[in-house]
Design a protein around this motif. Structure first.
Motif, PDB file in Angstrom:
ATOM      1  N   ARG A 167       0.915  -1.157  -0.095  1.00 52.46           N
ATOM      2  CA  ARG A 167      -0.014   0.011   0.014  1.00 52.46           C
ATOM      3  C   ARG A 167       0.881   1.287   0.023  1.00 52.46           C
ATOM      4  N   ASN A 199      -1.352   6.761   2.601  1.00 56.32           N
ATOM      5  CA  ASN A 199      -2.498   6.382   2.540  1.00 56.32           C
ATOM      6  C   ASN A 199      -2.742   5.932   3.891  1.00 56.32           C
ATOM      7  N   LEU A 209      -3.971   4.784   7.915  1.00 56.85           N
ATOM      8  CA  LEU A 209      -4.538   3.549   8.514  1.00 56.85           C
ATOM      9  C   LEU A 209      -5.555   3.917   9.543  1.00 56.85           C
ATOM     10  N   ILE A 210      -6.667   3.079   9.743  1.00 56.23           N
ATOM     11  CA  ILE A 210      -7.503   3.618  10.963  1.00 56.23           C
ATOM     12  C   ILE A 210      -7.030   3.007  12.220  1.00 56.23           C
ATOM     13  N   ILE A 258     -12.519  10.885  12.080  1.00 54.62           N
ATOM     14  CA  ILE A 258     -11.390  11.290  11.972  1.00 54.62           C
ATOM     15  C   ILE A 258     -10.906  12.840  12.966  1.00 54.62           C
ATOM     16  N   LEU A 260      -0.290  12.711   8.268  1.00 48.50           N
ATOM     17  CA  LEU A 260      -0.905  13.569   8.374  1.00 48.50           C
ATOM     18  C   LEU A 260      -1.071  14.070  10.118  1.00 48.50           C
ATOM     19  N   VAL A 313      -6.185  11.729  12.834  1.00 46.69           N
ATOM     20  CA  VAL A 313      -6.046  10.100  13.089  1.00 46.69           C
ATOM     21  C   VAL A 313      -7.627   9.662  12.708  1.00 46.69           C
ATOM     22  N   ALA A 314      -7.682   8.645  12.312  1.00 39.51           N
ATOM     23  CA  ALA A 314      -8.990   8.073  11.713  1.00 39.51           C
ATOM     24  C   ALA A 314      -9.135   6.924  12.960  1.00 39.51           C
ATOM     25  N   PRO A 372      -5.787  -1.588   8.420  1.00 37.39           N
ATOM     26  CA  PRO A 372      -6.591  -1.537   6.952  1.00 37.39           C
ATOM     27  C   PRO A 372      -7.102  -2.885   6.546  1.00 37.39           C
ATOM     28  N   SER A 373      -7.741  -2.597   5.632  1.00 35.67           N
ATOM     29  CA  SER A 373      -8.464  -4.027   5.232  1.00 35.67           C
ATOM     30  C   SER A 373      -7.168  -5.028   4.623  1.00 35.67           C
ATOM     31  N   GLU A 429     -16.318  -1.606   3.962  1.00 35.47           N
ATOM     32  CA  GLU A 429     -15.674  -1.033   4.954  1.00 35.47           C
ATOM     33  C   GLU A 429     -16.803   0.009   5.634  1.00 35.47           C
ATOM     34  N   ILE A 467     -16.795   6.693   6.973  1.00 36.94           N
ATOM     35  CA  ILE A 467     -15.698   7.582   7.471  1.00 36.94           C
ATOM     36  C   ILE A 467     -16.216   8.873   7.590  1.00 36.94           C
ATOM     37  N   ARG A 470     -16.159   8.658   3.056  1.00 34.87           N
ATOM     38  CA  ARG A 470     -16.366   7.188   2.670  1.00 34.87           C
ATOM     39  C   ARG A 470     -17.737   6.997   2.962  1.00 34.87           C
ATOM     40  N   LYS A 529     -10.291  13.794   0.230  1.00 34.01           N
ATOM     41  CA  LYS A 529     -10.028  14.201   1.563  1.00 34.01           C
ATOM     42  C   LYS A 529      -9.445  12.891   2.120  1.00 34.01           C
ATOM     43  N   PRO A 573      -7.237   9.962   1.768  1.00 32.85           N
ATOM     44  CA  PRO A 573      -6.165   9.864   0.650  1.00 32.85           C
ATOM     45  C   PRO A 573      -6.375   8.592   0.066  1.00 32.85           C
ATOM     46  N   MET A 618      -9.104   7.214  -1.112  1.00 31.87           N
ATOM     47  CA  MET A 618     -10.095   7.047  -2.313  1.00 31.87           C
ATOM     48  C   MET A 618      -9.631   7.463  -3.409  1.00 31.87           C
TER      49      MET A 618
HETATM   50  P1  AMP Z   1      -8.872   0.859   4.786  1.00 38.27           P
HETATM   51  O1  AMP Z   1      -8.073   0.671   5.850  1.00 38.27           O
HETATM   52  O2  AMP Z   1      -8.617   0.051   3.482  1.00 38.27           O
HETATM   53  O3  AMP Z   1     -10.330   0.677   5.225  1.00 38.27           O
HETATM   54  O4  AMP Z   1      -8.850   2.516   4.310  1.00 38.27           O
HETATM   55  C1  AMP Z   1      -8.581   3.512   5.292  1.00 38.27           C
HETATM   56  C2  AMP Z   1      -9.313   4.659   4.571  1.00 38.27           C
HETATM   57  O5  AMP Z   1      -9.191   5.788   5.560  1.00 38.27           O
HETATM   58  C3  AMP Z   1      -8.482   5.235   3.496  1.00 38.27           C
HETATM   59  O6  AMP Z   1      -9.391   5.590   2.427  1.00 38.27           O
HETATM   60  C4  AMP Z   1      -7.808   6.424   4.213  1.00 38.27           C
HETATM   61  O7  AMP Z   1      -7.279   7.300   3.233  1.00 38.27           O
HETATM   62  C5  AMP Z   1      -8.863   6.981   5.108  1.00 38.27           C
HETATM   63  N1  AMP Z   1      -7.948   7.667   6.071  1.00 38.27           N
HETATM   64  C6  AMP Z   1      -7.537   7.024   7.487  1.00 38.27           C
HETATM   65  N2  AMP Z   1      -6.846   7.963   8.056  1.00 38.27           N
HETATM   66  C7  AMP Z   1      -7.339   9.391   7.494  1.00 38.27           C
HETATM   67  C8  AMP Z   1      -7.284  10.666   8.037  1.00 38.27           C
HETATM   68  N3  AMP Z   1      -6.524  10.994   8.955  1.00 38.27           N
HETATM   69  N4  AMP Z   1      -7.791  11.532   7.100  1.00 38.27           N
HETATM   70  C9  AMP Z   1      -8.505  11.064   6.218  1.00 38.27           C
HETATM   71  N5  AMP Z   1      -8.661   9.889   5.656  1.00 38.27           N
HETATM   72  C10 AMP Z   1      -8.193   8.959   6.483  1.00 38.27           C
END
Ligand code: AMP
Ligand code: MG
Length: 365
Positions: free
Chosen positions: A60, A64, A66-67, A102, A117, A120-121, A144-145, A182, A185, A197, A230, A232, A234
């Motif tokens: 990855r 991009n 992570l959550i 976020i 960034l 944080v998500a 992430p997934s 997923e 967001i 999302r 916003k 990243p 996506m």
């Molecule tokens: P996934 O982990 O595959 O479900 O993807 C996580 C999604 O969350 C991605 O599209 C990231 O870009 C988005 N994401 C995670 N943290 C942030 C953040 N701090 N700001 C914006 N988007 C985020």
């Protein structure tokens, strides 16, 4: 690396395996695990090295983010500067559950986890195996997934094994996930909350919980906006099967007829054709080579649940092209169509207007 596979259910959690998995995560290793949305690829969110390993295992891009998954609202305080009132309201309404929020991060979260960034998500999943694992890992799992970057997200442990065998210390097999798409967001760092999302928690549900309008990021609705999304992640190509996928939208009867005409044309030219349809329409496509129903048109949740498995399944079948019916965009349909259109690279044929080409998600509600 030999990947250990541990089977368990939410009703019958293997505590010894969770303890082992927690130790792996605290030691900087990776564990894939089930959540109610899709399978996650977990590492300790507070160790930069763990996040680097996640990016490497998925292939990855490291911009991009992570959550971060938590199991207790109290743990959120350590990783964000301030919990906004909106976040508390949404947590009350939807946590544990498929909603990611976020917020502004503190220094406890390394930049490697957030793709550089300052935000944080965060999500608190509902799956009991996931919650037990987060606790055993010390409270914070970046996940992430658990798919190779670009492939459909895994909804079964077998999908995770296809992509992650030999790359992670452990895969926890908790059976089929519940939702199949997923999390939603929502960005709470600006004045207005905004959906980055779409997911199971819909725009209508968020609007009702906050008693104010919640908008969807324009870049999600408009594939041709030219602006960077916003979230990243996506902006990347996603969920795509290996064969070319085209979505047919419009009046369902006309869509079926148009797809059948395309199938006949392809057969004349010696092409093998796959169809993604629904239980209600499956019988119409006898002339195609491979026909897969994602679920029932009358039950959008069944479509959400089946979509990624069908997209993944087509990689094992020998087809040159795939045609999919479009689905309703109401409620969770917004998330379904967001994922399907990304998988198709936004290649849509609008049957009513006979107009072919790239299109906006918002064109045909
Ligand atoms: P996934 O982990 O595959 O479900 O993807 C996580 C999604 O969350 C991605 O599209 C990231 O870009 C988005 N994401 C995670 N943290 C942030 C953040 N701090 N700001 C914006 N988007 C985020
Ligand atoms: Mg993903």
């Amino acid at each position: 690396m030999v990947t250990e596979i541990c089977k368990m259910t939410e009703e019958n959690i293997d505590e010894a395996a969770i303890e082992r998995a927690g130790r792996i995560l605290r030691g900087g290793g990776l564990v894939a695990f089930p959540t109610e949305t899709v399978y996650g690829l977990g590492g300790d969110a507070l160790q930069s090295r763990s996040s680097e390993k996640i990016y490497a295992a998925k292939g990855r891009p490291s911009d991009n983010p992570l959550i971060v998954h938590v199991c207790d609202m109290k743990d959120v305080e350590r990783i964000v500067k301030k919990i906004p009132d909106t976040a508390r309201k949404l947590a009350d309404a939807f946590w544990p559950g498929p909603l990611t929020m976020i917020m502004e991060k503190t220094d406890a979260v390394p930049k490697e986890t957030t793709g550089g960034l300052d935000t944080v998500a965060i999500r608190m999943p509902e799956n009991k195996i996931a919650l037990a694992l987060i606790r055993a890992a010390g409270g914070y799992i970046a996940a992430p997934s658990a798919n190779t970057s670009g492939r459909p997200s895994p909804t079964l442990a077998e999908h995770v094994t296809e992509d992650m065998d030999g790359k992670v210390e452990m895969i926890i097999d908790g059976g089929a996930v519940g939702i199949g798409l997923e999390s939603t967001i929502v960005d709470l760092t600006e004045e207005e909350p905004i959906i980055l999302r779409p997911g199971y928690i819909t725009q209508e549900m968020l609007t009702e919980a906050l008693r104010r309008d919640v908008e969807v990021d324009r870049t999600i609705l408009d594939a041709n906006s030219g602006q960077a999304p916003k979230a990243p992640g996506m902006k990347y190509r996603h969920y795509a099967p290996k064969a070319d996928l085209t979505v047919f939208a419009g009046d369902p009867e006309a869509v079926t007829e148009k797809i059948r005409a395309c199938v006949r044309e392809d057969k004349k030219n010696g092409r093998r054709v796959g169809i993604i349809c629904t239980d209600e329409t499956k019988a119409y496509y006898m002339e195609a080579d491979e026909v897969e129903s994602v679920g029932k048109r009358s039950d959008a949740k069944s479509i959400a649940h089946g979509l990624f498995a069908v997209l993944r399944d087509f990689d094992k079948r020998d087809v040159d092209v795939i045609y999919s019916e479009a689905f309703s965009r109401k409620g969770i349909g917004q998330a379904i169509m967001n994922r399907l259109l990304k998988a198709a690279g936004h290649h849509v044929i609008k049957v009513n207007t006979k107009e072919e080409g790239k299109t906006n998600d918002s064109d045909w509600k």
